[in-house]
Design a protein around this motif. Structure first.
Motif, PDB file in Angstrom:
ATOM      1  N   LYS B 312       4.232   0.328 -15.419  1.00 49.63           N
ATOM      2  CA  LYS B 312       3.347  -1.175 -15.431  1.00 49.63           C
ATOM      3  C   LYS B 312       4.018  -2.251 -14.197  1.00 49.63           C
ATOM      4  O   LYS B 312       3.304  -3.088 -13.784  1.00 49.63           O
ATOM      5  N   GLU B 316       2.002  -3.835 -11.523  1.00 46.41           N
ATOM      6  CA  GLU B 316       1.780  -5.317 -11.456  1.00 46.41           C
ATOM      7  C   GLU B 316       1.752  -5.895 -10.117  1.00 46.41           C
ATOM      8  O   GLU B 316       1.180  -6.829  -9.610  1.00 46.41           O
ATOM      9  N   ASP B 319      -2.035  -4.121  -5.342  1.00 44.67           N
ATOM     10  CA  ASP B 319      -3.535  -4.639  -5.329  1.00 44.67           C
ATOM     11  C   ASP B 319      -4.163  -3.558  -5.909  1.00 44.67           C
ATOM     12  O   ASP B 319      -4.192  -2.054  -5.494  1.00 44.67           O
ATOM     13  N   PRO B 320      -5.022  -3.898  -7.082  1.00 45.85           N
ATOM     14  CA  PRO B 320      -5.694  -2.893  -7.883  1.00 45.85           C
ATOM     15  C   PRO B 320      -6.607  -2.124  -6.892  1.00 45.85           C
ATOM     16  O   PRO B 320      -6.954  -0.991  -7.494  1.00 45.85           O
ATOM     17  N   ARG B 321      -7.175  -2.392  -5.960  1.00 46.11           N
ATOM     18  CA  ARG B 321      -7.998  -1.645  -5.078  1.00 46.11           C
ATOM     19  C   ARG B 321      -7.295  -0.571  -4.250  1.00 46.11           C
ATOM     20  O   ARG B 321      -7.849   0.059  -3.650  1.00 46.11           O
ATOM     21  N   TYR B 323      -4.364   1.330  -5.457  1.00 44.32           N
ATOM     22  CA  TYR B 323      -3.610   2.299  -6.212  1.00 44.32           C
ATOM     23  C   TYR B 323      -4.293   3.016  -7.246  1.00 44.32           C
ATOM     24  O   TYR B 323      -5.408   2.412  -7.908  1.00 44.32           O
ATOM     25  N   GLU B 324      -3.703   4.303  -7.525  1.00 42.97           N
ATOM     26  CA  GLU B 324      -4.569   4.878  -9.008  1.00 42.97           C
ATOM     27  C   GLU B 324      -3.362   5.320 -10.135  1.00 42.97           C
ATOM     28  O   GLU B 324      -2.304   6.272  -9.234  1.00 42.97           O
ATOM     29  N   VAL B 325      -3.273   5.121 -11.067  1.00 47.20           N
ATOM     30  CA  VAL B 325      -2.384   5.963 -12.103  1.00 47.20           C
ATOM     31  C   VAL B 325      -3.093   7.174 -12.520  1.00 47.20           C
ATOM     32  O   VAL B 325      -4.253   7.091 -13.240  1.00 47.20           O
ATOM     33  N   HIS B 326      -2.508   8.195 -12.443  1.00 52.92           N
ATOM     34  CA  HIS B 326      -2.885   9.572 -13.040  1.00 52.92           C
ATOM     35  C   HIS B 326      -2.240   9.903 -14.120  1.00 52.92           C
ATOM     36  O   HIS B 326      -1.254  10.594 -14.168  1.00 52.92           O
ATOM     37  N   PRO B 327      -2.571   9.629 -15.481  1.00 50.85           N
ATOM     38  CA  PRO B 327      -1.925  10.167 -16.494  1.00 50.85           C
ATOM     39  C   PRO B 327      -2.138  11.491 -16.845  1.00 50.85           C
ATOM     40  O   PRO B 327      -3.208  12.081 -16.659  1.00 50.85           O
ATOM     41  N   ASP B 358       1.789   9.891 -14.046  1.00 57.88           N
ATOM     42  CA  ASP B 358       2.504   9.917 -15.309  1.00 57.88           C
ATOM     43  C   ASP B 358       2.671  11.207 -16.034  1.00 57.88           C
ATOM     44  O   ASP B 358       1.797  11.424 -16.609  1.00 57.88           O
TER      45      ASP B 358
END
Lengths: 489, 489
Positions: B312, B316, B319-321, B323-327, B358
């Motif tokens: 996180k 934070e 830019d949210p456009r 990146y991507e988090v892959h659990p 992740d």
């Protein structure tokens, strides 16, 4: 809406901080409740270029565990996406149960941009609005929470922000040609947005206008609205939804019990016709490709009715580079976690290609209905939802052929036994087939209802009398050929 | 190979028919055996334009149930595909266990076309050959049967066929510019193909040259070779594979037991540094985007080590456009049915974007090893396979940062208990976490081995001392920043 919009008064800084804190804390709690209640939430952020969608989005997702959200950035459609129905790229991005998807621009941007560029006639625009309204309703009816925000800034403010972004080499790429154009034609854009917002302001998925001049205030408006929306949805999650009237042109179709199953072909007739029709279909496949017409062939029917062999007689005539067969089994977890039509949207062909479905979206009103995999309200609603889905395909200029492969109960028994007694065929028969057979009468009732309610003029059913498989294969080929020829005219 | 190739003599028509019948019947039986033994088969069809790949393919799949195969047509990469590592679009198309994929052209076409166009230096070409050889070996080592066919016709024959296709409006679209160019530069192409075939003719995935002048004869050659290949693979399906030496530059790394966990930061230090580093990372994200550099951040670590909170603090700043988090949880059925790296290939970012994992592909040598989800040969082979995978990413110019988030056993216990006692956190703790905790020593051994064997110079591990989460978060931010800055130089 935009033009005579009553803005809220911006609170004091202190009050904002307090309210932000409260809303953030609530959002953090809600993500767990959403997970428990399997509530999917789609948040659509639309608005003027440089209105600050991205930075507000960045602030909001800080309060959510990365496991529970995805961000989708919807730029202009790629070449591949442009070869699918226009809602395709939006539909495939919908969230899983219990999770968020935040969309940075979406179907509003796409349609209004096309309208502004003069690419849509008034009639085409209206058609798209209808599609969008159906799409949004299909989501909310199926338990999705859809929150739509429009970020409003005035002409001057936009100009100021665009200039600032353009001045810095690290941010100048953010300023698109469309943004600049938009600012230069602010009033014209305003008219089109106003119209769009009014056209799509449904009670199940209303618009929220966001005063975006101050970023913190924008964030607070969105957070509070979002948190409230989620709270409401969490309370409602088990509610049933009104059933809509079937407003599509339906044609009468006979009941299964009335289908004459004594039709046959001799070996010679079969060989001659097979040759002749496969040759014709081969030619048509080339033409389809050239004219970029998509074809969707859907097979449903009793176990052992002969779907596999029937499909094979179609595919034998097709160029292997231009078709795909999709065998549909029970959904995988990531499929089950989404709208039941999602996995079919995902499998649509490109223009010029053929997709053959071995079992289909009609599972909703057959196996899912009879096995209790969905509620009664769900499957009853599905007839209209499926008609709407197929309407999208028809509007996309697809050839749609739906087959019900029919046999009688004795024939099924004979084929089951033959499968059991033939080593190479034994994999085709399972305990489930026998269990389904016991429910023959219930299935027959469900199939009859399905045929009556989804036999639309633009996507009609064709019953294949398959006690004689040869007869059914020839009829299938002929039906497909006629449907394609009709479209070519 | 091509130049001094001993063609087989074409059999008589009668003999061909007989042998075709036999091979077809065998292929029909094999599809069931493949399903039972879960053998995936990838058939690659390469060769000259207009050599008849498509029509032979059409004949071959007639003998296979549509449920058991897919056809992939590999044209030139799309814009989206061009923003991924070059093997990406091929890797994501590999078959599921028990099924066929037929590829109409593939990585050979792509590389030779680039070479012919002068887009590849000798060194770049060699690098791609290495990548391809690894890719093919990774497939065969993991139980895939890979059959590679090259369709050979001579210059005159090609000319004749291209002219014929071009003359008919329904087939003229099949003649690409490249086909015409190829025919005009037949000898030059021949040299490049010859070279490529020699370079990639491995014993585990050899080339089969097909005399393609006569279509039926071409079909027979392929069918017989394919059937023989499948028979061999069916016999071998439980064989183990030689372990390769780790030929990548490894750096020493400390053992977990030696990691000093007493490092801490005060609240003030943390706040100051967090602010400073997040600001810097935000700037770098813009630069990354502009320079189209992809970033891959991989998190592994003990349960409750603080991965989530650590991630996180990174996101934070982004830019949210972009990146991507892959659990990463246990694989779904369609993922389990493929090479264990498939689901990670599928989740690679575009250039200019950041992907955060992740948990990762290292599950192979931790949970899969310890729970017996794969064989010993499988996980032992995986160290090299993973180094190879990451080499592909490094060669694609990605920034790769791998974190092991370390805590001691007592700290884990304290955090587990806190989670159980805090209602909002209870969802984070499961019975499985407790079961894994019992295997702490086995895991520690596996992790130590993993760190030693995969700490490559191009994709090193970084241990985050996370007894103090604040310390670990700041170290993670610093490490990511340094890795990006190093790439920017």
């Amino acid at each position: 809406m935009l033009k005579d919009w009553n803005r809220l008064e911006q609170p004091s800084k202190e009050e904002m901080e307090q309210r932000l804190k409260k809303a953030r804390a609530r959002l953090e709690q809600q993500q767990i409740l959403m997970k428990e209640k399997k509530l999917p939430v789609l948040v659509l952020l639309e608005g003027w270029g440089a209105a600050g969608k991205g930075s507000v989005l960045g602030k909001i997702i800080k309060n959510i565990d990365p496991r529970f959200f995805k961000v989708a950035v919807m730029d202009e459609p790629t070449e591949e996406e442009a070869r699918k129905p226009f809602l395709y790229r939006h539909f495939v991005k919908i969230p899983e149960a219990g999770k968020f998807v935040f969309m940075d621009s979406g179907w509003m941007s796409e349609v209004t941009r096309e309208k502004l560029r003069g690419e849509l006639s008034e009639q085409e625009y209206k058609k798209k609005i209808e599609s969008i309204k159906r799409f949004e309703r299909q989501l909310t009816d199926n338990g999705y929470l859809l929150m739509k925000f429009f970020f409003q800034i005035d002409e001057k403010e936009q100009k100021k922000r665009l200039d600032k972004l353009a001045d810095d080499k690290n941010t100048s790429w953010r300023v698109s040609e469309h943004d600049v154009w938009q600012n230069k034609h602010y009033d014209k854009c305003m008219d089109v947005y106003e119209q769009y917002l009014c056209d799509t302001n449904q009670s199940s998925a209303p618009w929220y206008l966001v005063d975006a001049k101050d970023k913190k205030w924008a964030q607070l408006q969105i957070l509070e609205t979002l948190v409230q929306g989620i709270d409401t949805a969490l309370q409602n999650s088990t509610l049933a939804v009104p059933l809509l009237q079937n407003a599509f042109p339906l044609k009468p179709i006979e009941k299964l019990a009335d289908v004459a199953l004594d039709k046959t072909l001799t070996e010679e007739e079969y060989d001659t016709l097979l040759n002749q029709y496969q040759k014709r279909l081969r030619e048509l496949h080339n033409e389809l490709y050239r004219k970029k017409i998509p074809v969707i062939i859907a097979y449903e029917g009793w176990d052992a009715a002969g779907k596999g062999g029937n499909i094979k007689r179609i595919t034998e005539a097709l160029d292997p580079r231009g078709y795909e067969v999709h065998p549909i089994a029970s959904p995988e977890p990531h499929e089950k976690a989404r709208h039941y039509l999602w996995r079919f949207w995902n499998r649509l062909p490109k223009t010029g290609h053929v997709a053959i479905f071995d079992r289909t979206w009609y599972g909703r009103v057959m196996v899912e209905r009879l096995e209790g995999f969905c509620s009664e309200n769900d499957w009853q609603r599905a007839y209209v939802e499926i008609n709407e889905f197929e309407k999208e395909l028809a509007d996309w200029n697809a050839v749609i052929v739906k087959f019900w492969v029919q046999i009688d109960k004795d024939t099924q028994l004979a084929r089951f036994k033959e499968r059991e007694n033939t080593p190479e065929k034994r994999w085709k028969i399972t305990d489930e087939d026998w269990r389904n057979r016991e429910k023959w009468d219930l299935y027959e009732e469900a199939v009859n209802e399905m045929l009556q309610k989804t036999n639309t003029a633009y996507a009609p059913w064709h019953i294949l009398e398959s006690n004689d498989k040869k007869y059914a294969r020839i009829k299938a080929l002929k039906t497909v050929i006629e449907a394609i020829e009709k479209k070519m005219e």
